[in-house]
Scaffold this motif. Structure first.
Motif, short mmCIF file in Angstrom:
data_model
loop_
_atom_site.label_atom_id
_atom_site.label_comp_id
_atom_site.label_asym_id
_atom_site.label_seq_id
_atom_site.Cartn_x
_atom_site.Cartn_y
_atom_site.Cartn_z
N PHE A 181 -2.23 -4.54 -2.33
CA PHE A 181 -0.80 -5.29 -2.32
C PHE A 181 0.21 -4.55 -1.45
CE2 PHE A 181 3.48 -6.75 -4.00
CZ PHE A 181 3.38 -8.03 -3.32
N LYS A 217 -0.88 -4.62 2.16
CA LYS A 217 -0.74 -6.00 2.77
C LYS A 217 0.97 -5.65 2.96
CE LYS A 217 -2.57 -9.27 4.58
NZ LYS A 217 -3.82 -8.91 5.53
N LEU A 218 1.82 -5.50 2.24
CA LEU A 218 3.10 -5.53 2.32
C LEU A 218 3.53 -4.74 3.70
CD1 LEU A 218 4.81 -4.87 -1.08
CD2 LEU A 218 5.19 -7.02 0.29
N PHE A 232 -1.37 -12.47 0.71
CA PHE A 232 -1.63 -11.39 -0.19
C PHE A 232 -2.84 -11.85 -1.09
CE2 PHE A 232 3.01 -11.69 0.77
CZ PHE A 232 2.77 -10.21 1.39
N TYR A 286 2.22 -8.46 -8.32
CA TYR A 286 3.12 -8.51 -7.17
C TYR A 286 4.69 -8.35 -7.55
CZ TYR A 286 -0.77 -11.09 -5.09
OH TYR A 286 -2.03 -11.25 -4.78
N GLU A 340 -6.48 -9.93 -1.23
CA GLU A 340 -7.18 -9.44 -2.71
C GLU A 340 -8.52 -10.20 -3.01
OE1 GLU A 340 -5.74 -10.13 -7.30
OE2 GLU A 340 -4.12 -9.57 -5.83
N THR A 372 5.40 -4.66 -8.70
CA THR A 372 5.60 -3.86 -7.17
C THR A 372 6.84 -3.87 -6.68
OG1 THR A 372 3.30 -4.40 -7.01
CG2 THR A 372 4.41 -3.32 -5.15
N GLN A 388 2.50 -6.61 6.84
CA GLN A 388 3.42 -7.67 6.93
C GLN A 388 4.71 -7.24 7.60
OE1 GLN A 388 2.90 -11.30 6.52
NE2 GLN A 388 0.79 -10.77 6.49
N ILE A 441 2.62 -16.75 0.47
CA ILE A 441 1.98 -16.02 -0.62
C ILE A 441 0.65 -15.77 -0.01
CG2 ILE A 441 0.78 -17.84 -2.08
CD1 ILE A 441 2.63 -14.48 -3.25
#
Length: 866
Positions: free
Chosen positions: A777, A780-781, A659, A726, A663, A729, A784, A656
């Protein structure tokens, strides 16, 4: 020091009329020496000769008194080993008594005498001590308006004006002693040379030194706006852009030049020392009425790091007061007021010209579609950097409406870096500054904007209407100076041959974007590492973690003590400052400020934040949310689980962390976060909030009714909404499926879902449905590689998303997950997927037990303290 004063009787060699004038002037002058003990700068045994910037009777009197009070050799005595009758000379002298003109050749004779006195005497030395004298540099709140007009500036004034300055501002006189220069050492380094030629060289060096000191104390000499404007318009990139505009629009070069000139004048500051001092005079009373105090922390470190650098102040942006607060505090602390990049929306009638003369230069929100404007603004920035003008700008792009740092917009940073690359003569230093408030003038308007109301445009009428906020008190303000960031080492890390890009104004090397993004990230991280924790922050962290924003007084006292101890015993960084108030004083202060109210009850008083105050308090909780993020994550693991292995907490934390880091701009890498989690777990164990068994491998909290469990739940709730966002989403992605929705469409869908969830459940903080947080977020996904964009611009994702769904069950209660799935329209299959053991870390033998206990724990959700 006695051997340096030659002998005390030498003091009597000053003429009687000089001593009398000194006695007459003494009641009107109060001297502050910088440094306070200049005698420590001198070496024993060598005669001392002082050099002052400008010749003047008053300056000689002030120097004589400053030396006497500091125990230094008197300047009016003969200089030992020479034929000079005085131990002082000036770089510039005036011919004539009343209206003489300044001339620069005077020091050559004096310096020539000193050089010749050392010839043939290799063991003899003379210490030349530059002394700068400033009268009325920074008017204070007890000075009158008229005195501001006669404060120190760059203008060479006559004797009558100097007399008025002494009578009006003499009690604010600064005498700055610089480190002495050994004339013998300079001569030995220079080698054989004619005394006159050597004297001219030393004089040039001294003039440069005095200009540098004066620029550091009262600001650079920007005598007129046209000076910089002409330099911008004559720069080759601007001339080329003017020519391109003329050719493209089929207009004459002269017409295109006039357009460029208009743009420069729209942008450029018109810095005025009298205006800065006048505004400083006004603000001293204004701040006194508005705030209970303004504190600066770690400023000495910032001032010590600045010499020799082009300093760019990059503060957090939370209020319109940020501009004035930082500039005012720098000014009264003896540091140059920076030029400030301000939005063109602030260029209002009356206000705009004042801001411009205070150092503000204005920029448009967007440069798109106007190539000429972009080139001119870039060149203006380059001219400021080339001239060594300190600057200030906000890389967040606008004021934060949520209390968190916003994702940086790196446009101004990129301009600064490119300007440095073009002419890397002076190294650049970025100085992050955290600005913390206890109450905001714009608080209510921020909440309205986050709730969907349109942002009100700045106007003079709106400003006048807003003056009613001045009737309130806004508590204390803190300005914390973070760890500075040097640009050169960052460029070295980005590219070994970055110097090859210098000299070309149009150079855009491929590594530049990464370097600027890295710089922006470091600035935000260092701002957060310099946070100030005030009483309102602590009250917000505690009270907003309860459904009705209320706590029994005993519970609140315990929670405040726990949070404060966590911040002190596990310091986030060495620049964090925490209020010295104890919990009872914090509660009393919150009541005094009107943030909380006391509800009397026979079984014990309850402290409560009313609904409107609770929404506003979320802003101040978010200021320091990053400081408790690690503790909140560990506590979240035990919201729905009484027992977990330490390895599970750490493993899920690694998953985690990217993320949360993005933020909240957290400073650690993955291993650093694990170390922070380890320390936090040990803190909770010491405090009795967790019990460790099996050599510390297994962690367990008390039952839901236990006070320790209640403390843990309160800490956890500060971060739980991030995990809910999260999950929203992920659920929205699952509902739409792969190749069906773009990133922008997903962002809108998530914001609407969060907004509806907020309406249906307990009131959430306004940032819960802030699009910017969902955007971050999703980005960031993508970084990654969990989510990516296909050829059609739609989102696709891999099976790791299922792992995130499974891990969410450990943190989020079943009711929350089902509410989110219902709103997003996802069928029950997503949340009912088999709770198979997590396979990311095979050695975690408790993974099956973890999920079993998680399911069992959900049967106890009706317990209000579970």
């Amino acid at each position: 020091m006695q051997n340096m004063t030659a002998d005390s009787p030498a003091r009597s060699r000053a003429p009687w009329w000089f001593s009398l004038a000194g006695q007459l002037l003494e009641p009107w002058v109060r001297i502050r020496r910088d440094p306070a003990e200049p005698a420590s700068l001198l070496k024993a045994g060598a005669p001392v000769c002082y050099v002052i910037e400008r010749d003047g009777f008053s300056d000689a009197l002030i120097l004589e008194r400053a030396c006497r009070e500091a125990g230094l050799p008197p300047p009016m005595q003969p200089l030992a080993g020479t034929r000079r009758r005085r131990s002082v000379f000036a770089l510039a002298r005036r011919d004539g008594w009343l209206f003489g003109r300044s001339r620069q050749r005077a020091p050559y004779d004096a310096l020539g005498q000193l050089v010749r006195s050392l010839e043939g005497h290799p063991g003899r030395d003379i210490q030349v001590v530059p002394v700068s004298i400033y009268v009325g540099r920074a008017p204070s709140r007890d000075t009158g308006w008229f005195r501001v007009l006669f404060s120190e500036n760059w203008v060479v004034v006559g004797r009558f004006r100097r007399l008025l300055a002494l009578l009006l501002n003499g009690r604010d006189t600064v005498v700055h002693f610089s480190a002495p220069v050994s004339l013998r050492e300079v001569l030995d380094e220079a080698g054989p040379a004619e005394p006159e030629r050597f004297a001219r060289k030393i004089a040039r060096v001294l003039r440069t030194h005095f200009r540098r000191i004066r620029a550091a104390v009262i600001g650079p000499d920007l005598s007129h706006k046209r000076t910089v404007a002409d330099a911008v318009l004559n720069a080759e990139p601007v001339r080329a852009a003017i020519g391109a505009t003329a050719a493209k629009e089929h207009i004459s070069y002269a017409k295109a030049w006039r357009r460029a000139h208009k743009l420069v004048m729209e942008i450029a500051a018109d810095y005025s020392h009298p205006v800065v001092r006048s505004v400083s005079f006004l603000l001293s009373n204004f701040w006194n009425k508005l705030y209970d105090g303004i504190a600066m922390h770690h400023f000495d470190k910032a001032r010590a790091a600045a010499p020799g650098y082009e300093v760019v102040y990059v503060p957090s942006h939370r209020s319109h007061a940020d501009y004035l607060l930082l500039s005012y505090q720098l000014h009264v602390s003896g540091v140059v007021v920076p030029h400030i990049a301000a939005g063109v929306n602030l260029n209002l009638p009356v206000i705009g010209p004042i801001l411009r003369r205070g150092g503000a230069f204005f920029l448009r929100r967007s440069f798109k579609g106007n190539a000429l404007y972009s080139v001119i603004f870039n060149e203006y920035m380059a001219q400021l950097i080339d001239r060594g003008v300190p600057m200030e700008y906000f890389i967040e792009g606008g004021r934060s409406r949520t209390g968190r740092l916003l994702a940086p917009r790196a446009g101004l940073l990129a301009m600064t870096v490119r300007a440095f690359l073009r002419a890397p003569r002076r190294p650049v230093l970025f100085q992050p500054v955290y600005i913390g408030y206890e109450k905001l003038m714009e608080g209510k308007s921020y909440i309205g904007e986050l709730s969907g109301k349109p942002k009100e445009k700045e106007s003079l009428l709106g400003l006048l209407k807003g003056l009613k906020v001045l009737r309130q008190r806004y508590g204390h303000v803190a300005l914390n100076f973070g760890e500075p960031i040097e640009l050169t080492p960052l460029l070295d890390a980005a590219s070994n041959d970055w110097r090859a890009a210098t000299g070309d104004p149009d150079a855009k090397p491929e590594w530049l974007g990464r370097a600027v993004d890295d710089l922006a990230e470091r600035i935000q991280v260092n701002i957060n590492r310099a946070a100030d924790v005030n009483p309102i922050n602590l009250l917000a962290l505690a009270l907003l973690a309860t459904p009705k924003h209320a706590m029994a007084e005993n519970d609140l006292l315990a929670q405040l003590e726990l949070t404060r101890a966590l911040l002190v015993e596990l310091p986030y960084s060495d620049r964090i400052t925490v209020t010295p108030m104890d919990p009872p004083a914090i509660i009393a202060y919150g009541e005094q400020m009107g943030w909380i109210r006391r509800v009397r009850h026979p079984l014990g008083d309850v402290l409560k934040a009313d609904d409107e105050n609770a929404v506003l308090l979320s802003y101040f909780r978010n200021n320091v949310l990053h400081l408790t993020a690690t503790a909140a994550w560990v506590a979240c693991c035990f919201l729905n689980n009484r027992r977990m292995t330490r390895a599970s907490v750490l493993r899920l934390g690694r998953i985690i962390y990217p993320f949360i880091q993005a933020e909240l701009f957290l400073p650690w890498d993955s291993d650093g976060f694990v170390a922070q989690m380890q320390g936090t777990i040990d803190f909770f164990v010491r405090r009795g909030l967790l019990e460790a068994a099996g050599d510390g491998r297994v962690l367990e909290r008390g039952p839901g009714q236990d006070d320790a469990a209640y403390r843990m739940k309160t800490i956890a709730r500060s971060l739980i909404q991030a995990f809910e966002r999260y999950y929203i989403t992920i659920a929205a992605l699952a509902k739409n499926g792969p190749h069906t929705i773009s990133a922008g469409e997903l962002e809108n869908a998530c914001a609407l879902t969060a907004q509806r969830l907020s309406l249906l459940n307990e009131q959430s903080a306004p940032e819960f449905f802030d699009k910017a947080l969902f955007r971050g977020f999703i980005q960031k996904l993508r970084e990654q590689k969990i989510v990516w964009t296909d050829e059609g611009g739609k989102l696709d994702y891999d099976r790791r998303l299922e792992d995130m769904v499974r891990d969410a069950r450990v943190i989020l209660a079943r009711e929350v997950r089902h509410s989110i799935l219902k709103i997003t329209g996802v069928d029950g299959d997503m949340d009912a997927a088999p709770a198979k053991p997590v396979t990311h870390v095979p050695e975690d033998s408790d993974s099956e037990d973890l999920h079993r206990r998680h399911v069992e724990a959900e049967h106890h959700q009706n317990d209000p303290r579970a």
